[in-house]
Each structure stands twice: as C-alpha cells, then as structure tokens.
Design an enzyme around this catalytic site. Structure first.
Site, PDB file in Angstrom:
ATOM      1  N   ASP A 141       0.815  -1.224   0.000  1.00  0.00           N
ATOM      2  CA  ASP A 141       0.000   0.000   0.000  1.00  0.00           C
ATOM      3  C   ASP A 141       0.840   1.262   0.000  1.00  0.00           C
ATOM      4  OD1 ASP A 141      -2.916  -0.216   0.012  1.00  0.00           O
ATOM      5  OD2 ASP A 141      -2.569  -1.597   1.662  1.00  0.00           O
ATOM      6  N   MET A 272     -20.798   4.291  10.271  1.00  0.00           N
ATOM      7  CA  MET A 272     -21.413   5.538   9.814  1.00  0.00           C
ATOM      8  C   MET A 272     -22.924   5.384   9.614  1.00  0.00           C
ATOM      9  SD  MET A 272     -21.082   8.659   9.040  1.00  0.00           S
ATOM     10  CE  MET A 272     -19.455   9.259   8.694  1.00  0.00           C
ATOM     11  N   ARG A 273     -23.381   4.192   9.185  1.00  0.00           N
ATOM     12  CA  ARG A 273     -24.829   3.996   8.962  1.00  0.00           C
ATOM     13  C   ARG A 273     -25.610   4.178  10.250  1.00  0.00           C
ATOM     14  NH1 ARG A 273     -23.332  -1.366   5.703  1.00  0.00           N
ATOM     15  NH2 ARG A 273     -21.858  -1.294   7.423  1.00  0.00           N
ATOM     16  N   GLY A 316     -16.098   2.153   1.848  1.00  0.00           N
ATOM     17  CA  GLY A 316     -17.471   1.844   2.292  1.00  0.00           C
ATOM     18  C   GLY A 316     -18.331   3.076   2.488  1.00  0.00           C
TER      19      GLY A 316
HETATM   20  P1  ADP Z   1     -12.393  -1.183   5.437  1.00  0.00           P
HETATM   21  O1  ADP Z   1     -11.720   0.131   5.670  1.00  0.00           O
HETATM   22  O2  ADP Z   1     -12.355  -2.100   6.617  1.00  0.00           O
HETATM   23  O3  ADP Z   1     -12.067  -1.823   4.103  1.00  0.00           O
HETATM   24  P2  ADP Z   1     -14.918  -0.449   4.217  1.00  0.00           P
HETATM   25  O4  ADP Z   1     -14.284   0.390   3.166  1.00  0.00           O
HETATM   26  O5  ADP Z   1     -15.645  -1.676   3.804  1.00  0.00           O
HETATM   27  O6  ADP Z   1     -13.920  -0.820   5.367  1.00  0.00           O
HETATM   28  O7  ADP Z   1     -15.905   0.501   5.023  1.00  0.00           O
HETATM   29  C1  ADP Z   1     -16.645  -0.004   6.099  1.00  0.00           C
HETATM   30  C2  ADP Z   1     -17.440   1.133   6.721  1.00  0.00           C
HETATM   31  O8  ADP Z   1     -18.170   1.813   5.699  1.00  0.00           O
HETATM   32  C3  ADP Z   1     -18.490   0.650   7.704  1.00  0.00           C
HETATM   33  O9  ADP Z   1     -17.964   0.588   8.999  1.00  0.00           O
HETATM   34  C4  ADP Z   1     -19.542   1.707   7.610  1.00  0.00           C
HETATM   35  O10 ADP Z   1     -19.235   2.724   8.552  1.00  0.00           O
HETATM   36  C5  ADP Z   1     -19.366   2.313   6.259  1.00  0.00           C
HETATM   37  N1  ADP Z   1     -20.456   2.037   5.307  1.00  0.00           N
HETATM   38  C6  ADP Z   1     -20.640   0.954   4.525  1.00  0.00           C
HETATM   39  N2  ADP Z   1     -21.739   1.097   3.756  1.00  0.00           N
HETATM   40  C7  ADP Z   1     -22.254   2.313   4.051  1.00  0.00           C
HETATM   41  C8  ADP Z   1     -23.385   3.065   3.626  1.00  0.00           C
HETATM   42  N3  ADP Z   1     -24.220   2.586   2.685  1.00  0.00           N
HETATM   43  N4  ADP Z   1     -23.592   4.287   4.171  1.00  0.00           N
HETATM   44  C9  ADP Z   1     -22.759   4.777   5.110  1.00  0.00           C
HETATM   45  N5  ADP Z   1     -21.670   4.126   5.548  1.00  0.00           N
HETATM   46  C10 ADP Z   1     -21.426   2.914   5.052  1.00  0.00           C
END
Ligand code: ADP
Length: 379
Positions: A141, A272-273, A316
């Site tokens: 990374d 965040m949701r 996410g």
């Molecule tokens: P990582 O950094 O572990 O790869 P992700 O990129 O998958 O994580 O992000 C995960 C986070 O994204 C969750 O904890 C949640 O807060 C947020 N998230 C996922 N889907 C949504 C959504 N539709 N709306 C708001 N937040 C979301």
C-alpha cells in the site's frame, strides 16, 4: 485454452479476503470475517458458514481455500497469487515475487509496522509452505506514495530521525492506484483529490496518476477522523495523556486506534450507517466532525497540486453514503465543486452538476482487482 486464474489475498486483523480472477474478470470472491469472535466463511452468492469460535488466521485461511475448492476453484491451479501488504517501508516500492530470501527481508518490516504487516506475512509464509510451486507476489500500500517529494514525505523533525525511517509513508495506495487507473479510462482531468473513506480513512493528492501527497503518515493514525481512530490530533495531547493522565503506551495505543474516531465521539458506534440514522446529538456531532475534518484535510492537500480539477470518492462510506459525499462537497464548493443530488443519490459514476462543476466521481474500492492486475503484469 482457458486462462489460468490469479488468486488474491488481503488479510487484516479480523478478516481474510480472497478473490479469483481470470483476466479482469472476478470469478469468485470469499472472505472469513470476524476472526477472533464469531468467525464465519462467506463465499459470494452463498450463505455464510460459521467456523469454530477459536479459529486463528491460519485455520481461517485453510477454511477459505477448502470452501473455494468445494465451489470448483482449486488453488493448485492458480498461475500466481497476489497479496496485499500494507507496509513496504522505504525499500519495497514495487510488487515483489516472494521466495525465502525476500521473505526474510520482509520479516524485518514486522518491526517497522507491527500493527500492519503480520497477518499478510503469515499468509504468504503458509502458502509458500503449502503450495511451493505457485508464485507468491506481494503488493504494498505504501508503494503508490513513493512518488511523493521530500517536502510531502517528511515530518519537521531533525534529519537523524528521517534517516531512520520516521517519515510519512501513506497508505491505501493499492486502492488509490486502482482509482487512478479507472479515472484514466474515464479521461478524468490530471489533478485529483481522492477520498478513501472506509473503516480507515485517508486522502491522496494525485497528479497524472501519481501520488503527490497524502493524509496518513508514519502510521495509519494521521489525517482524517476514522471509525475508531482519531486522525490528526495535537501531539501535545499525547504528551499530556501520558504524563498527566498516566496512560500506559498500550492504553494510549488502544485509545488512539480503537476507542476514538466515530465510536469515541458518538459513544455509540463506529459504523457511519448507525450514526446517520440516529437522532442523538453526539452521533450528529460525530458526523459533522467527520465531514468537516474530511474537507479540512482535502484543503491541506491543495498546495501539493496547485488546484484540484476533480474529486473521487471511494471506500465503504465514500461509495456508500450519498449524504456524507454531499456534505463534504458542499464544504468544498469554493473550489468549484457542486453536487448533482439525483446523480449522487443514484450513486452514478459522475455525481457533479455537469453545467456548473468540476467532475466528481464515485468509484467502489477494488484492491483485489488492482492486486490481480499487478500479478498479471508480473507473470
Ligand atoms: P475497510 O476500511 O475495513 O475496508 P470499508 O471500506 O468496507 O472498510 O468501510 C466499512 C465502513 O463503511 C463501515 O464501517 C460503515 O461505517 C461504512 N459504510 C458501509 N456502507 C455504508 C453506507 N451505505 N452508508 C454509510 N456508511 C457505510
């Protein structure tokens, strides 16, 4: 003749993600999540399978390989395997084919990045033992940010520390590289501010596909506020917490990495949701802090580009939440960015108001595809 597949592995503290690619096509994806608590194997398109509560990463890896085997994907048939390693130090700035000599070199990075590299290295070690005939390729990374200038990659501390490796490395580079390649196919302009907003959050200033500056630093703590991490805070606070509050190093590390951010501020959740759907003032405060800090950090990157011609949202939260995107973009309107609400709600590729705005893109993170591309380019 069918193309031999490329497999990818991406290991974190509580999960191992795996995908199988033929060319650009993802044929199958699976992950073991919640390792250390209620671990389960999730193969895309199938019901989750609970694993024993005590499974460690090594058993989770074999459950993953076995589960995919049962679906017709045999790791023995792989042409090569790509691995995500978060930290390449200053030495590893390109993908690397791993044999025992390279593995010994990489082991030294365990000390440099104890919180980052261990799980990925364990998996490489295990696959080298179990599948010695398959090439294992590590991608880093930090590598994407190796194009940052000295000004962008230094902290203002004496030289002696910089020379020992105390510098800004930056992270999420595999996804930033993926975003850069995707943006190129969409003829995006050259100077881009990229938001990677997930559990971990960072931003990169990218010019002509190269990293010019980024918000994460020596560690993954700097920059934007995150799910459980602080992001940028006053270093004097750290001195005070150690000296005046009597925190041990372990307690401090826990506070900064695991108890702060959205979780710490809201007192409720790191998701965040949950916060967006809550009426609790503390949850709303945490969201407002998050979007304000994202805009503040975005502005901190402008001097490295001169201006920003485009924005891209990923991760996410970045790809998932139209309201978070809208609130960040509103704070950057003075730079010439305006959101088109219906395109944003529909999560279109372009969410800018085409009549009045510089382009704004939404692109889902896809580290797996970037790993597969690197592997295919190397073999
Ligand atoms: P990582 O950094 O572990 O790869 P992700 O990129 O998958 O994580 O992000 C995960 C986070 O994204 C969750 O904890 C949640 O807060 C947020 N998230 C996922 N889907 C949504 C959504 N539709 N709306 C708001 N937040 C979301």
């Amino acid at each position: 003749m069918t193309q031999e597949p490329v497999w990818t592995f991406n290991a974190g503290s509580s999960s191992i993600k795996c995908a199988v690619f033929r060319g650009e096509q993802e044929c199958c994806a699976a992950q073991v999540e919640a390792i250390g608590s209620s671990a389960r194997l999730q193969i895309k398109g199938h019901d989750p399978i609970p694993l024993d509560r005590g499974v460690k990463h090594q058993q989770a890896l074999h459950a993953l390989i076995q589960g995919l085997n049962e679906k017709g994907f045999d790791l023995k048939q792989a042409k090569a395997v790509g691995h995500r390693l978060v930290h390449g130090g200053t030495f590893f700035q390109k993908p690397l084919v791993i044999a025992s000599k390279q593995l010994a070199e990489l082991q030294k990075l365990r000390n440099l990045a104890p919180l980052h590299n261990g799980y990925g290295l364990d998996i490489i070690e295990e696959l080298l033992l179990s599948f010695p005939d398959i090439a294992q390729i590590a991608c880093f990374d930090t590598a994407f940010h190796s194009t940052m200038s000295e000004v962008a990659s230094r902290f203002p501390i004496p030289d002696q520390y910089f020379e020992k490796g105390y510098r800004r490395y930056g992270f999420h580079g595999i996804n930033y590289e993926y975003l850069s390649e995707e943006l190129k196919t969409h003829n995006a302009p050259s100077r881009v501010l990229a938001f990677h907003l997930g559990n971990g959050c960072s931003m990169a200033a990218i010019e002509n596909g190269l990293s010019k500056a980024t918000t994460m630093g020596y560690s993954t703590l700097d920059g934007l506020m995150m799910g459980t991490r602080t992001g940028n805070i006053d270093p004097g606070l750290i001195i005070a917490l150690l000296r005046d509050e009597g925190l041990t190093i372990e307690q401090l590390e826990n506070l900064l990495y695991r108890q702060s951010g959205l979780l710490g501020m809201s007192g409720m959740s790191n998701d965040m949701r949950d916060l967006l759907s809550s009426n609790e003032p503390k949850a709303q405060m945490a969201v407002e802090y998050f979007v304000t800090q994202a805009a503040r950090q975005a502005c901190s990157l402008i001097p490295y580009l001169g201006d920003a011609d485009a924005l891209v949202f990923s991760g996410g939260i970045g790809a998932g939440s139209s309201i978070v995107r809208e609130r960040i973009i509103e704070k950057l309107a003075f730079l010439g960015f305006n959101v088109d609400k219906s395109a944003n709600d529909a999560r279109a590729l372009r969410i800018d108001d085409i009549k009045s705005s510089k382009p704004i893109y939404v692109i889902a993170a896809n580290e797996e595809k970037m790993l597969a591309r690197h592997v295919m380019r190397m073999i």
